[in-house]
Design an enzyme around this catalytic site. Structure first.
Site, PDB file in Angstrom:
ATOM      1  N   ARG A  36       0.822  -1.212   0.000  1.00 23.82           N
ATOM      2  CA  ARG A  36       0.000   0.000   0.000  1.00 23.82           C
ATOM      3  C   ARG A  36       0.858   1.265   0.000  1.00 23.82           C
ATOM      4  O   ARG A  36       0.442   2.300   0.512  1.00 23.82           O
ATOM      5  CB  ARG A  36      -0.971   0.013   1.189  1.00 23.82           C
ATOM      6  CG  ARG A  36      -2.068  -1.038   1.058  1.00 23.82           C
ATOM      7  CD  ARG A  36      -3.284  -0.685   1.905  1.00 23.82           C
ATOM      8  NE  ARG A  36      -4.267  -1.770   1.809  1.00 23.82           N
ATOM      9  CZ  ARG A  36      -4.944  -2.247   2.832  1.00 23.82           C
ATOM     10  NH1 ARG A  36      -4.788  -1.743   4.036  1.00 23.82           N
ATOM     11  NH2 ARG A  36      -5.816  -3.213   2.659  1.00 23.82           N
ATOM     12  N   ARG A  66      -3.192   6.387   0.637  1.00 28.42           N
ATOM     13  CA  ARG A  66      -3.845   7.458   1.372  1.00 28.42           C
ATOM     14  C   ARG A  66      -2.932   8.262   2.285  1.00 28.42           C
ATOM     15  O   ARG A  66      -3.275   9.369   2.680  1.00 28.42           O
ATOM     16  CB  ARG A  66      -4.998   6.874   2.196  1.00 28.42           C
ATOM     17  CG  ARG A  66      -6.098   6.283   1.331  1.00 28.42           C
ATOM     18  CD  ARG A  66      -7.057   5.429   2.129  1.00 28.42           C
ATOM     19  NE  ARG A  66      -6.433   4.180   2.556  1.00 28.42           N
ATOM     20  CZ  ARG A  66      -7.055   3.250   3.269  1.00 28.42           C
ATOM     21  NH1 ARG A  66      -8.308   3.432   3.639  1.00 28.42           N
ATOM     22  NH2 ARG A  66      -6.438   2.139   3.617  1.00 28.42           N
ATOM     23  N   ARG A 103      -7.125  11.801  -5.653  1.00 31.32           N
ATOM     24  CA  ARG A 103      -8.406  11.160  -5.311  1.00 31.32           C
ATOM     25  C   ARG A 103      -9.561  12.156  -5.407  1.00 31.32           C
ATOM     26  O   ARG A 103     -10.687  11.789  -5.748  1.00 31.32           O
ATOM     27  CB  ARG A 103      -8.321  10.584  -3.894  1.00 31.32           C
ATOM     28  CG  ARG A 103      -9.503   9.725  -3.499  1.00 31.32           C
ATOM     29  CD  ARG A 103      -9.304   9.095  -2.148  1.00 31.32           C
ATOM     30  NE  ARG A 103      -9.163  10.094  -1.096  1.00 31.32           N
ATOM     31  CZ  ARG A 103      -8.821   9.807   0.157  1.00 31.32           C
ATOM     32  NH1 ARG A 103      -8.556   8.568   0.499  1.00 31.32           N
ATOM     33  NH2 ARG A 103      -8.725  10.750   1.065  1.00 31.32           N
ATOM     34  N   ASP A 113      -6.518  -3.582  -7.472  1.00 30.73           N
ATOM     35  CA  ASP A 113      -7.296  -4.210  -6.411  1.00 30.73           C
ATOM     36  C   ASP A 113      -7.436  -5.684  -6.740  1.00 30.73           C
ATOM     37  O   ASP A 113      -7.437  -6.067  -7.927  1.00 30.73           O
ATOM     38  CB  ASP A 113      -8.688  -3.566  -6.295  1.00 30.73           C
ATOM     39  CG  ASP A 113      -9.421  -4.042  -5.043  1.00 30.73           C
ATOM     40  OD1 ASP A 113      -9.192  -3.435  -3.968  1.00 30.73           O
ATOM     41  OD2 ASP A 113     -10.190  -5.018  -5.113  1.00 30.73           O
ATOM     42  N   TYR A 173     -15.031 -12.677  -1.436  1.00 25.65           N
ATOM     43  CA  TYR A 173     -15.674 -11.433  -1.879  1.00 25.65           C
ATOM     44  C   TYR A 173     -16.884 -11.739  -2.759  1.00 25.65           C
ATOM     45  O   TYR A 173     -17.956 -11.163  -2.600  1.00 25.65           O
ATOM     46  CB  TYR A 173     -14.690 -10.565  -2.661  1.00 25.65           C
ATOM     47  CG  TYR A 173     -13.908  -9.609  -1.806  1.00 25.65           C
ATOM     48  CD1 TYR A 173     -14.546  -8.590  -1.090  1.00 25.65           C
ATOM     49  CD2 TYR A 173     -12.528  -9.699  -1.710  1.00 25.65           C
ATOM     50  CE1 TYR A 173     -13.833  -7.706  -0.306  1.00 25.65           C
ATOM     51  CE2 TYR A 173     -11.805  -8.809  -0.922  1.00 25.65           C
ATOM     52  CZ  TYR A 173     -12.452  -7.817  -0.221  1.00 25.65           C
ATOM     53  OH  TYR A 173     -11.749  -6.948   0.559  1.00 25.65           O
TER      54      TYR A 173
END
Length: 350
Positions: free
Chosen positions: A28, A32, A41, A78, A155
């Protein structure tokens, strides 16, 4: 595996060469905690846009490369990205992950899934990976990014993230033959996807079985491991020289089983001491990890001490320095910079 002295640092270590310091990157690392990412974003609020519009995904993937020069640059993506190519429509909700409106619950739905054709379904992946290879050259290793069969099935069946995994476990324990068909189709699609990423420029590929740690060891042996092996065996048949990394979150109980997957490198999370992990896995298994991402909230002296501790415990060779999971969103950027600076000076410090 053939190793060339012109190959980048991480690739050489992943292939078994012993160098003067472990290579370093962060899971990651594009994301963020970086102001540059948060700014982007705002312009592209949809995660799918950020990861599927080539010029945006290239920019996001390269943000940490430009800022910190890590030894690995990973495709910004992803695990759910290939699902629409199989006929499983999804969206990715900010902070929540994939959302699947029509979860896979029936034999008929599984029968209707189609084989993955990446060139048709995911052409942006080739564009992104080719651009990353061109940008970083041999200064860094470009990593591919895929999900593993169990986690993708979880998922697809749950329809979203879960705390209990009760829907997929219900299927696993009451209709195992049905789940086996879904896992097999997913494994074959992921193998095709890994090959496509390698052909497009990925030099190493990491497979994320993020939720396999939610299985008991005996269920891991039934519902996770055989399908990890199915992916890796198919990839090795056509691309034997590309190192493959396996991550399982909360993997302390299944660490030895991860080494049976066919992966070249096992990611170790921080719930296991790195010295214990090396003992449990044996000296022939390469490892990645395993600082607690929370360490990056500490002082510089604390961060340095934990890096040195991890590297010493991992021993000389066969170790890729990383966190045990993704970098946390609130992490100060200057601490990330210090982590990379320290890691790249390790040959002078250790």
């Amino acid at each position: 595996m053939g190793v060339s002295s012109t190959d980048p640092h991480l690739l050489r270590v992943a292939k078994g060469e012993i160098l003067d310091r472990p290579p370093v990157w962060m899971m990651r690392q594009a994301g963020r905690y970086m102001k540059a990412y948060r700014d982007l974003r705002e312009k592209y609020p949809s995660f799918r846009d950020r990861s599927e519009i080539p010029e945006v995904a290239i920019e996001v993937s390269l943000q940490p490369w430009r800022a910190f020069q890590p030894d690995g640059v990973i495709l910004f993506s992803d695990i759910a990205t290939p699902l629409p190519g199989l006929g499983i429509e999804m969206d990715i909700a900010e902070g929540k992950g994939p959302i699947i409106d029509s979860p896979i619950r029936t034999q008929a739905q599984i029968d209707s899934l189609r084989p993955l054709e990446p060139e048709t379904a995911l052409p942006f992946i080739k564009t992104i990976l080719q651009a990353l290879r061109q940008e970083v050259g041999n200064q860094s290793t470009v990593l591919g990014f895929v999900g593993a069969p169990w986690t993708l099935a979880a998922y697809a069946v749950e329809g979203k993230g879960s705390k209990t995994y009760s829907v997929i476990k219900n299927m696993a324990f009451s209709e195992p033959a049905v789940l086996d068909q879904l896992l097999t189709k997913l494994a074959d699609a992921i193998a095709v996807y890994v090959r496509y990423q390698i052909d497009s420029g990925a030099q190493v590929v990491q497979m994320f079985d993020s939720w396999a740690g939610q299985l008991s060891p005996q269920d891991y042996d039934t519902f996770a491991l055989p399908y990890q092996q199915r992916v890796f065996q198919q990839v090795k048949q056509t691309h034997p020289d590309t190192p493959l990394i396996l991550l399982v979150s909360g993997s302390a109980g299944v660490l030895e089983r991860m080494a049976q997957s066919g992966a070249d490198v096992v990611t170790v999370d921080w719930s296991v001491d790195m010295a214990d992990a090396r003992t449990r896995l044996g000296k022939d298994v390469k490892v990645q990890g395993n600082l607690d991402p929370g360490v990056l909230f500490g002082s510089k002296a604390f961060i340095r001490d934990r890096i040195l501790d991890t590297v010493r415990k991992a021993g000389n060779g066969g170790h890729i320095l990383n966190l045990g999971h993704g970098v946390l969103p609130e992490t100060p950027e200057e601490n990330v910079a210090f982590f990379f600076e320290t890691a790249k000076q390790l040959n002078a410090l250790v």
